[in-house]
Design an enzyme around this catalytic site. Structure first.
Site, PDB file in Angstrom:
ATOM      1  N   LEU A  64       0.419  -1.181  -0.080  1.00 12.73           N
ATOM      2  CA  LEU A  64       0.192   0.070   0.056  1.00 12.73           C
ATOM      3  C   LEU A  64       0.860   1.134  -0.101  1.00 12.73           C
ATOM      4  O   LEU A  64      -0.045   2.363   0.128  1.00 12.73           O
ATOM      5  CB  LEU A  64      -1.095   0.053   1.509  1.00 12.73           C
ATOM      6  CG  LEU A  64      -2.108  -1.274   1.049  1.00 12.73           C
ATOM      7  CD1 LEU A  64      -3.203  -0.850   2.236  1.00 12.73           C
ATOM      8  CD2 LEU A  64      -2.919  -1.342  -0.145  1.00 12.73           C
ATOM      9  N   ASP A 153       8.846  -9.618   2.381  1.00 11.27           N
ATOM     10  CA  ASP A 153       8.723  -9.480   1.594  1.00 11.27           C
ATOM     11  C   ASP A 153       9.336  -8.728   0.556  1.00 11.27           C
ATOM     12  O   ASP A 153       9.091  -7.031   1.217  1.00 11.27           O
ATOM     13  CB  ASP A 153       7.325  -9.570   0.811  1.00 11.27           C
ATOM     14  CG  ASP A 153       7.010 -10.026  -0.378  1.00 11.27           C
ATOM     15  OD1 ASP A 153       7.241 -10.839  -0.660  1.00 11.27           O
ATOM     16  OD2 ASP A 153       6.769  -8.674  -1.020  1.00 11.27           O
ATOM     17  N   HIS A 180       9.833 -14.641   0.918  1.00 13.43           N
ATOM     18  CA  HIS A 180       9.415 -14.393  -0.644  1.00 13.43           C
ATOM     19  C   HIS A 180      11.203 -15.291  -0.944  1.00 13.43           C
ATOM     20  O   HIS A 180      12.191 -14.379  -0.511  1.00 13.43           O
ATOM     21  CB  HIS A 180      10.116 -13.192  -0.462  1.00 13.43           C
ATOM     22  CG  HIS A 180      11.119 -12.300  -1.800  1.00 13.43           C
ATOM     23  ND1 HIS A 180       9.760 -11.428  -2.060  1.00 13.43           N
ATOM     24  CD2 HIS A 180      11.340 -12.581  -2.388  1.00 13.43           C
ATOM     25  CE1 HIS A 180      10.859 -11.291  -3.483  1.00 13.43           C
ATOM     26  NE2 HIS A 180      11.621 -11.967  -3.746  1.00 13.43           N
ATOM     27  N   HIS A 233       3.524 -16.001  -3.378  1.00  8.55           N
ATOM     28  CA  HIS A 233       3.632 -15.967  -4.408  1.00  8.55           C
ATOM     29  C   HIS A 233       4.633 -17.306  -5.616  1.00  8.55           C
ATOM     30  O   HIS A 233       5.780 -17.404  -6.105  1.00  8.55           O
ATOM     31  CB  HIS A 233       4.305 -14.728  -5.695  1.00  8.55           C
ATOM     32  CG  HIS A 233       5.186 -13.976  -4.397  1.00  8.55           C
ATOM     33  ND1 HIS A 233       6.112 -14.580  -4.530  1.00  8.55           N
ATOM     34  CD2 HIS A 233       5.052 -12.800  -4.253  1.00  8.55           C
ATOM     35  CE1 HIS A 233       7.109 -12.995  -3.267  1.00  8.55           C
ATOM     36  NE2 HIS A 233       6.453 -12.453  -3.680  1.00  8.55           N
ATOM     37  N   ASP A 306      -0.033  -9.429  -4.424  1.00  5.64           N
ATOM     38  CA  ASP A 306       0.832  -8.597  -4.672  1.00  5.64           C
ATOM     39  C   ASP A 306       0.866  -7.580  -5.888  1.00  5.64           C
ATOM     40  O   ASP A 306       1.977  -7.152  -6.087  1.00  5.64           O
ATOM     41  CB  ASP A 306       1.814  -9.529  -5.514  1.00  5.64           C
ATOM     42  CG  ASP A 306       3.825  -9.430  -4.824  1.00  5.64           C
ATOM     43  OD1 ASP A 306       3.602  -8.319  -4.116  1.00  5.64           O
ATOM     44  OD2 ASP A 306       4.627 -10.197  -5.984  1.00  5.64           O
ATOM     45  N   PHE A 324      10.438  -4.083  -9.897  1.00  2.00           N
ATOM     46  CA  PHE A 324       9.385  -4.618 -10.928  1.00  2.00           C
ATOM     47  C   PHE A 324       8.038  -5.152  -9.799  1.00  2.00           C
ATOM     48  O   PHE A 324       8.067  -4.043  -8.431  1.00  2.00           O
ATOM     49  CB  PHE A 324      10.313  -6.151  -9.860  1.00  2.00           C
ATOM     50  CG  PHE A 324      11.249  -6.967 -10.012  1.00  2.00           C
ATOM     51  CD1 PHE A 324      11.279  -7.263 -11.412  1.00  2.00           C
ATOM     52  CD2 PHE A 324      13.131  -6.441  -9.329  1.00  2.00           C
ATOM     53  CE1 PHE A 324      12.561  -8.748 -11.312  1.00  2.00           C
ATOM     54  CE2 PHE A 324      14.067  -6.779 -10.523  1.00  2.00           C
ATOM     55  CZ  PHE A 324      14.409  -8.167 -11.073  1.00  2.00           C
ATOM     56  N   GLY A 325       7.209  -5.384 -10.709  1.00  2.00           N
ATOM     57  CA  GLY A 325       6.041  -5.739  -9.710  1.00  2.00           C
ATOM     58  C   GLY A 325       5.028  -4.806 -10.812  1.00  2.00           C
ATOM     59  O   GLY A 325       4.379  -4.094 -11.279  1.00  2.00           O
TER      60      GLY A 325
HETATM   61 ZN   LIG Z   1       7.554 -10.688  -2.385  1.00  2.00          ZN
END
Ligand SMILES: [Zn+2]
Length: 426
Positions: A64, A153, A180, A233, A306, A324-325
């Protein structure tokens, strides 16, 4: 507080073993009754004929960005995107700035959420201080402040000795440890899954075994300590097999899968499109097939998005420099129905379980069910409704999604948190 009667829906409540046409009566933020032809004079009526009425969806893995990166997301905007995706509860990961590694930050997040969020927010605390992987964080006091799990994570706990101590400490406070899984010595420098697609694009690869070796090590440590261990994940056939074997031996090992990993492979990425860049990376077709199979067979316990917002300026650099993401709260149900249900691989009841009872069990939340007395968190969705995802109308502050412009079959219709309708499709 007003009464709300949700009428004529197909009520699917896997925790209660229920899947039947029924009404749901809510009063004072609590589920009062579920049953046929309920009478409730004076109640507001929600007509749910043709719709699925499910317990409120729980996303146990989101970012968030508050505190610290409010230009990409806040607890408020993230919760609004969540509500539009059918989620009633969110578990934000601790990699904020400052990191949620002590009770002051945990309390700050809970306090902000109580004022600004339209959903419930159950924070996850860090395993190590600043998630730096060196010293354990204030695990017991974060639990007292409201943390429901611990995780670093974004980073793995690379040090096995520290991971062992984290598991022992988490067990003494009855918290699950969420890892993770990425061996940084194997993934270093990689930008996408290591395979023929990375070779073709000339990008450095992140091999599947970088995930598998951490999962294997951690399962041994979980067995040695007896602690509850959860793989975030999960993305490779190898780690799925390891989790399946651990479960078969009765170990308290669980895992979650993301909508993008069950629907997209590395070869689906348009060349150098950073909206397809995340960790773990999109894997091979074989890995995707193994993941769908693991969801169908019960090896996977939960679906988690995620959701990882990033500013456009960060995602528009050259591919290797991009963070990343991807975001995913608003598209999760559409993607999942398409990948699992409309392909005939997974039943609707099982899809609902993965969004509700599954994560509630892992985190021991008193949510994820429509049992009388439970908090009135309800997700109402249409399993067939065609709708198109328009990123420009997203509630998220960020735009990094691979699904812009996609037309889905099935999606949320209304989201109810503590008895109040917080989002409704217009
Ligand atoms: Zn992760």
């Amino acid at each position: 507080m007003p009464k709300l009667l949700i009428r004529n829906g197909r009520v699917i409540d896997p925790a209660a073993g229920r899947d039947e046409a029924a009404d749901v009566l809510i009063e004072n933020g609590t589920i009062v009754t579920v049953g046929p032809a309920l009478e409730a004079p004076g109640a507001e009526v929600f007509e749910a004929a043709g719709l699925v009425v499910a317990p409120g969806f729980i996303d146990m893995h989101v970012h968030l960005r508050e505190p610290g990166a409010e230009h990409t997301e806040t607890i408020e905007t993230g919760s609004r995107a969540a509500a539009a995706g059918g989620f009633t509860s969110l578990c934000p990961m601790p990699n904020t700035s400052p990191v949620n590694d002590n009770p002051t930050v945990t309390r700050f997040i809970i306090e902000r959420a109580s004022r600004n969020a339209v959903t419930n927010v159950f924070p996850i605390g860090a395993i190590t201080r600043e998630s730096a992987g060196e010293k354990l964080a204030a695990i017991g006091s974060m639990k007292k402040a409201g943390a429901v799990a611990i995780s670093d994570d974004g980073q793995p706990v690379m040090n096995a000795r520290l991971m062992r101590r984290a598991l022992e400490t988490a067990m003494s406070f009855d918290l699950p440890v969420i890892q993770h899984c990425e061996d940084l010595t194997l993934s270093a420098g990689g930008d996408m899954h290591e395979g023929s697609a990375s070779t073709r694009l000339g990008l450095r690869g992140i091999p599947g075994c970088s995930e598998d070796v951490i999962v294997a090590r951690d399962i041994l440590l979980a067995e040695a300590t007896g602690a509850r261990y959860h793989v975030a994940h999960v993305s490779t056939r190898g780690s799925i097999e390891l989790v399946a074997r651990a479960k078969a031996r009765g170990l308290p090992v669980t895992c979650e899968a993301t909508p993008h990993h069950m629907s997209l492979a590395d070869s689906d990425m348009p060349p150098y499109d950073s909206n397809y860049k995340m960790k773990p990376p999109l894997r091979s077709r074989e890995d995707v097939a193994a993941l769908v199979e693991a969801i169908a067979s019960g090896v996977v316990d939960a679906i988690a998005t995620d959701h990882a917002p990033h500013a456009g300026s960060e995602k528009m650099q050259e591919f290797e420099r991009c963070p990343f993401g991807v975001i995913g709260l608003e598209t999760a149900l559409g993607v999942v129905l398409e990948a699992l249900y409309h392909t005939g691989k997974v039943s609707l009841a099982r899809v609902v379980e993965l969004f509700t009872a599954g994560p509630a069990r892992i985190l021991r939340l008193d949510r994820g069910t429509l049992a009388p007395g439970a908090p009135a968190d309800v997700t109402i969705f249409n399993a067939d409704l065609p709708w198109t995802y328009d990123l420009n109308r997203s509630f998220s502050k960020s735009r990094n999604s691979p699904f812009d412009g996609r037309t889905f079959r099935g999606g949320p219709v209304a989201t109810i948190v503590d008895g109040l309708i917080v989002w409704r499709r217009d």
